[in-house]
Scaffold this motif. Structure first.
Motif, PDB file in Angstrom:
ATOM      1  N   THR A   2       0.944  -1.252   0.037  1.00 24.06           N
ATOM      2  CA  THR A   2       0.212  -0.074  -0.128  1.00 24.06           C
ATOM      3  C   THR A   2       0.763   1.205  -0.008  1.00 24.06           C
ATOM      4  O   THR A   2       1.988   1.232   0.643  1.00 24.06           O
ATOM      5  CB  THR A   2      -0.902   0.056   1.242  1.00 24.06           C
ATOM      6  N   ALA A   3       0.378   2.128  -0.517  1.00 24.98           N
ATOM      7  CA  ALA A   3       0.994   3.288  -0.384  1.00 24.98           C
ATOM      8  C   ALA A   3       1.472   4.069   0.822  1.00 24.98           C
ATOM      9  O   ALA A   3       0.426   3.726   1.474  1.00 24.98           O
ATOM     10  CB  ALA A   3       0.239   4.415  -1.488  1.00 24.98           C
ATOM     11  N   PRO A   4       2.444   4.738   1.015  1.00 24.61           N
ATOM     12  CA  PRO A   4       2.537   5.261   2.408  1.00 24.61           C
ATOM     13  C   PRO A   4       1.473   6.186   2.830  1.00 24.61           C
ATOM     14  O   PRO A   4       1.156   7.032   1.914  1.00 24.61           O
ATOM     15  CB  PRO A   4       4.001   5.999   2.191  1.00 24.61           C
ATOM     16  N   GLY A   5       0.842   5.994   3.924  1.00 19.50           N
ATOM     17  CA  GLY A   5       0.057   7.027   4.419  1.00 19.50           C
ATOM     18  C   GLY A   5      -1.410   6.498   4.136  1.00 19.50           C
ATOM     19  O   GLY A   5      -2.412   7.027   4.367  1.00 19.50           O
ATOM     20  N   ASP A  21      -6.190  -5.822   8.922  1.00 21.98           N
ATOM     21  CA  ASP A  21      -5.568  -4.275   8.799  1.00 21.98           C
ATOM     22  C   ASP A  21      -6.296  -3.257   9.427  1.00 21.98           C
ATOM     23  O   ASP A  21      -5.786  -2.313   9.845  1.00 21.98           O
ATOM     24  CB  ASP A  21      -5.364  -4.053   7.217  1.00 21.98           C
ATOM     25  N   TRP A  22      -7.566  -3.402   9.144  1.00 24.21           N
ATOM     26  CA  TRP A  22      -8.526  -2.605   9.618  1.00 24.21           C
ATOM     27  C   TRP A  22      -8.335  -2.403  11.110  1.00 24.21           C
ATOM     28  O   TRP A  22      -8.529  -1.492  11.988  1.00 24.21           O
ATOM     29  CB  TRP A  22      -9.970  -2.650   9.135  1.00 24.21           C
ATOM     30  N   TRP A  23      -8.451  -3.623  11.630  1.00 22.31           N
ATOM     31  CA  TRP A  23      -8.549  -3.607  13.098  1.00 22.31           C
ATOM     32  C   TRP A  23      -7.317  -3.235  13.916  1.00 22.31           C
ATOM     33  O   TRP A  23      -7.051  -2.688  14.824  1.00 22.31           O
ATOM     34  CB  TRP A  23      -8.435  -5.197  13.740  1.00 22.31           C
ATOM     35  N   LEU A  24      -6.227  -3.543  12.849  1.00 21.76           N
ATOM     36  CA  LEU A  24      -4.917  -2.732  13.331  1.00 21.76           C
ATOM     37  C   LEU A  24      -4.883  -1.377  13.395  1.00 21.76           C
ATOM     38  O   LEU A  24      -4.375  -0.552  14.223  1.00 21.76           O
ATOM     39  CB  LEU A  24      -3.800  -3.299  12.236  1.00 21.76           C
ATOM     40  N   SER A  25      -5.631  -0.810  12.263  1.00 25.70           N
ATOM     41  CA  SER A  25      -5.645   0.883  12.461  1.00 25.70           C
ATOM     42  C   SER A  25      -6.427   1.022  13.521  1.00 25.70           C
ATOM     43  O   SER A  25      -6.513   2.243  14.095  1.00 25.70           O
ATOM     44  CB  SER A  25      -6.606   1.210  11.091  1.00 25.70           C
ATOM     45  N   VAL A  26      -7.754   0.367  14.067  1.00 23.57           N
ATOM     46  CA  VAL A  26      -8.226   0.590  15.190  1.00 23.57           C
ATOM     47  C   VAL A  26      -7.501   0.651  16.439  1.00 23.57           C
ATOM     48  O   VAL A  26      -7.346   1.623  17.395  1.00 23.57           O
ATOM     49  CB  VAL A  26      -9.546  -0.342  15.422  1.00 23.57           C
ATOM     50  N   LEU A  84       1.233  -0.790  12.517  1.00 26.98           N
ATOM     51  CA  LEU A  84      -0.120  -0.810  12.559  1.00 26.98           C
ATOM     52  C   LEU A  84      -0.723  -0.351  11.226  1.00 26.98           C
ATOM     53  O   LEU A  84      -1.784  -0.141  11.048  1.00 26.98           O
ATOM     54  CB  LEU A  84      -0.499   0.114  13.543  1.00 26.98           C
ATOM     55  N   GLY A  85       0.351  -0.445  10.122  1.00 30.77           N
ATOM     56  CA  GLY A  85      -0.473  -0.269   8.891  1.00 30.77           C
ATOM     57  C   GLY A  85      -0.437   1.144   8.183  1.00 30.77           C
ATOM     58  O   GLY A  85      -0.809   1.409   7.080  1.00 30.77           O
ATOM     59  N   GLY A  86       0.396   2.011   8.755  1.00 31.87           N
ATOM     60  CA  GLY A  86       0.148   3.461   8.261  1.00 31.87           C
ATOM     61  C   GLY A  86       1.505   3.692   7.215  1.00 31.87           C
ATOM     62  O   GLY A  86       1.762   4.691   6.764  1.00 31.87           O
ATOM     63  N   GLY A  87       2.431   2.593   6.816  1.00 28.14           N
ATOM     64  CA  GLY A  87       3.348   2.736   6.024  1.00 28.14           C
ATOM     65  C   GLY A  87       4.603   3.405   6.580  1.00 28.14           C
ATOM     66  O   GLY A  87       4.652   3.691   7.728  1.00 28.14           O
TER      67      GLY A  87
END
Length: 428
Positions: A2-5, A21-26, A84-87
């Motif tokens: 995924t693109a950074p950010g 991935d979404w639960w990691l963003s939570v 956590l998935g933010g790049g």
């Protein structure tokens, strides 16, 4: 990838509930509470430094301890966002200096440090607000969704408010509330939480990451390195093609011509014998020129045996005795990249050529060693001195070659000698 950010969740909000991935963003948004505690500690340390600043050097010492603490917290936060998935968030460049005092002053004036402090100051209120907002985005629609169940369990017919809760209108109203809660929970909550995570990551990238200029410079540096490596690979390929192709054919032709000469040695045809002699001589000259060309493109000995052997072969061609000292750590696993080795080889070769032609020296010394994250090359001679970097000169050509790998060239050559060429090339 995924693109950074960007937030790596499904576009369909319903699929977000099954996306890791979404639960990691939570989890990333909820972890703002922990970063808020870290921010409070860092700001408290900074406040202590400010309060103790008038007390001689105590405030300076506290602030000096604050700088590595802030940098460590920055690195941990960037790593957490990446996990956590933010790049990936690029680390900003750190200012340097020749002394500890110079490095401290440069760090205190570094805008990246003050952006970090601003970030951790903002984390204090955000560490309280973000978890509360996320909890509300889950609990509020869940409460509305469960409202019909609660209404049925409480049996409104026995309630004092039965006149408001009995009948079809009340059933429809309570059902509508439950439907709104379900839609909110299943569709809007993933979008709202992902927006919060994306905004939080964007803030982290802006305040803790490298500036746009620094990122662009890093990209250009990587691109230039790839171009240099590609050019070096092309030179090696051309060298192999010449060595294994054209040179071998010319050697075969030379052997055939030599055999023809020996068969015609007793012949009275003087013209034919002369033609064969000329052809044999020119073939040998062509072989010599191709060998010189292949050495100029990329010497095979450099690839096969490394810097020590390659520079020793160059030293044998110098008009004065040359001592070669290549650090053992530059061989084996510590061997530099092919492009860097090639640059060092041609630099030393050109430097020793200048010694042979212009220095009037009786001896020269070449030393190559690793110093920190760079390779230092020194070429010394006991000649007449007076060497200068002039436009279109040989030393200017060396400087131009080094500029492609961020190297530096310094010439120390007083009148009467001796002369020293000091080169430093970063080796990552």
């Amino acid at each position: 990838m995924t693109a950074p950010g960007s937030l790596p969740i499904r576009r369909n909000p319903l699929r977000a509930w099954l996306s890791v991935d979404w639960w990691l963003s939570v989890l990333s948004v909820l972890s703002a509470a922990l970063s808020g505690i870290v921010g409070l500690l860092l700001i408290t340390l900074l406040a202590a430094a400010a309060l103790t600043l008038p007390m001689a050097l105590l405030g300076v010492l506290v602030f000096a301890c604050t700088i590595p603490a802030v940098r460590g917290a920055d690195a941990a936060q960037r790593a957490a966002v990446r996990f956590l998935g933010g790049g990936r968030i690029a680390e900003p460049d750190r200012p340097g200096g020749p002394t500890r005092r110079a490095r401290f002053v440069a760090a205190a004036r570094d805008p990246a440090l003050w952006r970090s402090l601003a970030y951790w100051f903002l984390r204090i209120p955000l560490g309280v607000l973000l978890p509360i907002v996320v909890a509300a985005l889950f609990t509020a629609p869940l409460t509305l969704t469960l409202a019909p169940v609660a209404w049925l369990l409480t049996d409104p017919r026995d309630s004092e408010l039965r006149e408001y809760f009995v009948g079809l209108p009340s059933l429809l109203a309570v059902g509508a509330v439950g439907a709104v809660g379900a839609v909110w929970l299943m569709l809007l909550t993933p979008l709202l939480v992902s927006s919060l995570a994306r905004a939080d990551w964007w803030c982290t990238r802006m305040l803790l990451g490298a500036s746009i200029t620094q990122e662009r410079m890093a990209q250009l540096t990587e691109s230039r390195a790839r171009v240099i490596d590609a050019a070096e690979a092309d030179r090696r390929r051309i060298e192999r093609d010449l060595h294994d192709g054209a040179q071998q054919r010319l050697v075969s032709v030379s052997i055939s011509l030599g055999q023809a000469r020996s068969r015609l040695a007793a012949s009275e045809d003087e013209t034919l014998r002369t033609l064969l002699d000329d052809a044999h001589r020119e073939t040998k000259n062509a072989i010599g020129e191709i060998r010189a060309l292949t050495r100029g493109l990329h010497p095979p000995i450099l690839t096969d045996r490394g810097l020590d052997a390659a520079l020793s072969s160059v030293a044998t061609l110098c008009a004065v005795p040359v001592d070669i000292d290549v650090a053992a750590e530059l061989a084996g696993v510590g061997r530099p990249s092919a492009a860097l080795e090639s640059n060092i080889y041609f630099l030393v070769s050109e430097a020793l050529t200048n010694v042979s032609k212009h220095a009037n020296a009786t001896r020269a010394t070449v030393a190559v060693k690793r110093v920190g994250s760079a390779i230092r090359v020194t070429v010394d001679d006991d000649g007449d001195g007076g060497a200068r970097i002039l436009p279109s000169g040989g030393l200017a050509g060396l400087a131009d070659r080094l500029s492609g790998v961020d190297g530096t060239l310094r010439v120390e050559s007083p009148a009467g000698g001796p002369t020293r060429l000091l080169v430093e090339v970063p080796c990552g």
